[in-house]
Design an enzyme around this catalytic site. Structure first.
Site, PDB file in Angstrom:
ATOM      1  N   HIS A   1      -2.245  -3.168  11.602  1.00 44.16           N
ATOM      2  CA  HIS A   1      -3.706  -3.270  11.482  1.00 44.16           C
ATOM      3  C   HIS A   1      -4.130  -4.652  12.017  1.00 44.16           C
ATOM      4  CE1 HIS A   1      -4.445  -0.272   7.910  1.00 44.16           C
ATOM      5  NE2 HIS A   1      -4.958   0.239   9.002  1.00 44.16           N
TER       6      HIS A   1
ATOM      7  N   CYS B   1      -6.388  -6.757   2.656  1.00 45.37           N
ATOM      8  CA  CYS B   1      -6.327  -5.294   2.506  1.00 45.37           C
ATOM      9  C   CYS B   1      -6.992  -4.835   1.211  1.00 45.37           C
ATOM     10  CB  CYS B   1      -4.880  -4.814   2.499  1.00 45.37           C
ATOM     11  SG  CYS B   1      -3.996  -5.131   4.009  1.00 45.37           S
TER      12      CYS B   1
HETATM   13  N1  ARG Z   1      -0.096   1.532   2.775  1.00 47.94           N
HETATM   14  C1  ARG Z   1      -1.335   1.284   3.448  1.00 47.94           C
HETATM   15  C2  ARG Z   1      -1.326   1.940   4.803  1.00 47.94           C
HETATM   16  O1  ARG Z   1      -0.309   1.888   5.457  1.00 47.94           O
HETATM   17  C3  ARG Z   1      -1.598  -0.164   3.549  1.00 47.94           C
HETATM   18  C4  ARG Z   1      -2.938  -0.476   4.101  1.00 47.94           C
HETATM   19  C5  ARG Z   1      -3.143  -1.936   4.249  1.00 47.94           C
HETATM   20  N2  ARG Z   1      -4.501  -2.234   4.491  1.00 47.94           N
HETATM   21  C6  ARG Z   1      -4.954  -3.054   5.432  1.00 47.94           C
HETATM   22  N3  ARG Z   1      -6.220  -3.313   5.474  1.00 47.94           N
HETATM   23  N4  ARG Z   1      -4.150  -3.582   6.329  1.00 47.94           N
HETATM   24  O2  ARG Z   1      -2.293   2.514   5.239  1.00 47.94           O
END
Ligand code: ARG
Length: 276
Positions: free
Chosen positions: A175, A269
């Site tokens: 991300h 996150c």
């Molecule tokens: N387990 C989640 C996923 O893989 C983690 C999300 C993390 N969020 C973020 N904003 N980077 O989607």
């Protein structure tokens, strides 16, 4: 620049407690379904994060957690708002799809937002950052793993701000918000190695005064931070990055979020910024 010159601006955030947090599936390289997760500890660490934001003078809204949505604690992924308009999320993986509906309900209940339902896959602030004072208001948008490039144009159209597409190339930094963060209204910090060569050149062109993080900072989830323009709340494991931020005049505020790292996330996150 010395710290007195960095000005905090108070913010409105949205968070969701990790009551149902678990690692039941693996959709990023950090998730290991065989590793035990301590939900109690995750909750304690989350509460401390929330208290830290409140102590810094920010408002924190809480989204009710839903059973069966173990990643719902990562509230940043639920939407992206700019100046009262909310561009909704549409998750890449079916396991998280229902989270978008819960976020939509939150904004609709508040009534003051204009909600735009997306047609394209995008994971909210996971892949979108907003710099209100850069070039009159600039969206930075990541793609390569989760958010579809077509969502960048859709967000630009919904929000009326230019969106700069940046290609993520390292699956550990899947991300945008684990590779880059806004430090204030006009400046960013990022780890160049997470981006394609062309995207690195674009970031250098747009943000010549950016703080540059290294791989160690990024692996410690240091870039997954939340800043109010002065106070930078970041993972306590990222001590190297904290020193760089201090040298740049910001005030690092370390918090421990080790349990939530098991899902592949940290400070940012867990926090969506609401921009009414
Ligand atoms: N387990 C989640 C996923 O893989 C983690 C999300 C993390 N969020 C973020 N904003 N980077 O989607």
């Amino acid at each position: 620049m010395n710290p007195q010159e960095r000005k905090a601006r108070s913010r409105i955030y949205l968070m969701c407690p990790p009551e149902h947090f678990a690692v039941e599936y693996a959709i990023n390289p950090w998730m290991d379904t065989s590793a035990p997760v301590d939900t109690e500890l995750a909750l304690k660490q989350w509460q401390l994060l929330r208290e830290t934001l409140v102590r810094l003078g920010h408002a924190v809204h809480v989204l009710p957690p839903e059973p069966g949505l173990p990643d719902m604690v990562y509230a940043a992924n639920g939407a992206f708002s700019v100046d009262g308009v909310v561009y909704g999320a549409r998750f890449r993986y079916p396991q998280r799809a229902a989270e978008a509906t819960a976020h939509r309900a939150f904004y609709e209940a508040a009534r003051s937002w204009r909600f735009v339902e997306p047609a394209e896959i995008n994971e909210g602030e996971g892949d979108f950052a907003y710099l209100p004072a850069a070039y009159g208001g600039l969206i930075l948008a990541g793609y390569g793993f989760r958010t579809a490039p077509a969502a960048h144009a859709e967000a630009q159209e919904a929000l009326g701000r230019p969106a700069i597409s940046l290609r993520l190339v390292d699956p550990r930094f899947y991300h945008l918000d684990v590779a880059l963060a806004a430090l204030d209204d006009g400046n960013i910090v990022y780890y160049p190695g997470a981006f394609s060569d062309a995207s690195q050149a674009i970031l250098r062109q747009l943000f010549p005064s950016a703080v540059i993080a290294d791989e160690e900072d990024a692996l410690a989830f240091g870039l997954n931070l939340v800043s109010d323009g002065r106070n930078v709340v970041l993972n306590s494991a990222a001590s190297g990055l904290a020193a760089k931020l201090r040298a740049a005049g910001y005030a690092p505020v370390p918090v421990e979020l080790s349990e939530l790292k098991k899902g592949g996330g940290s400070v940012k996150c867990c926090i969506a910024e609401l921009r009414p």
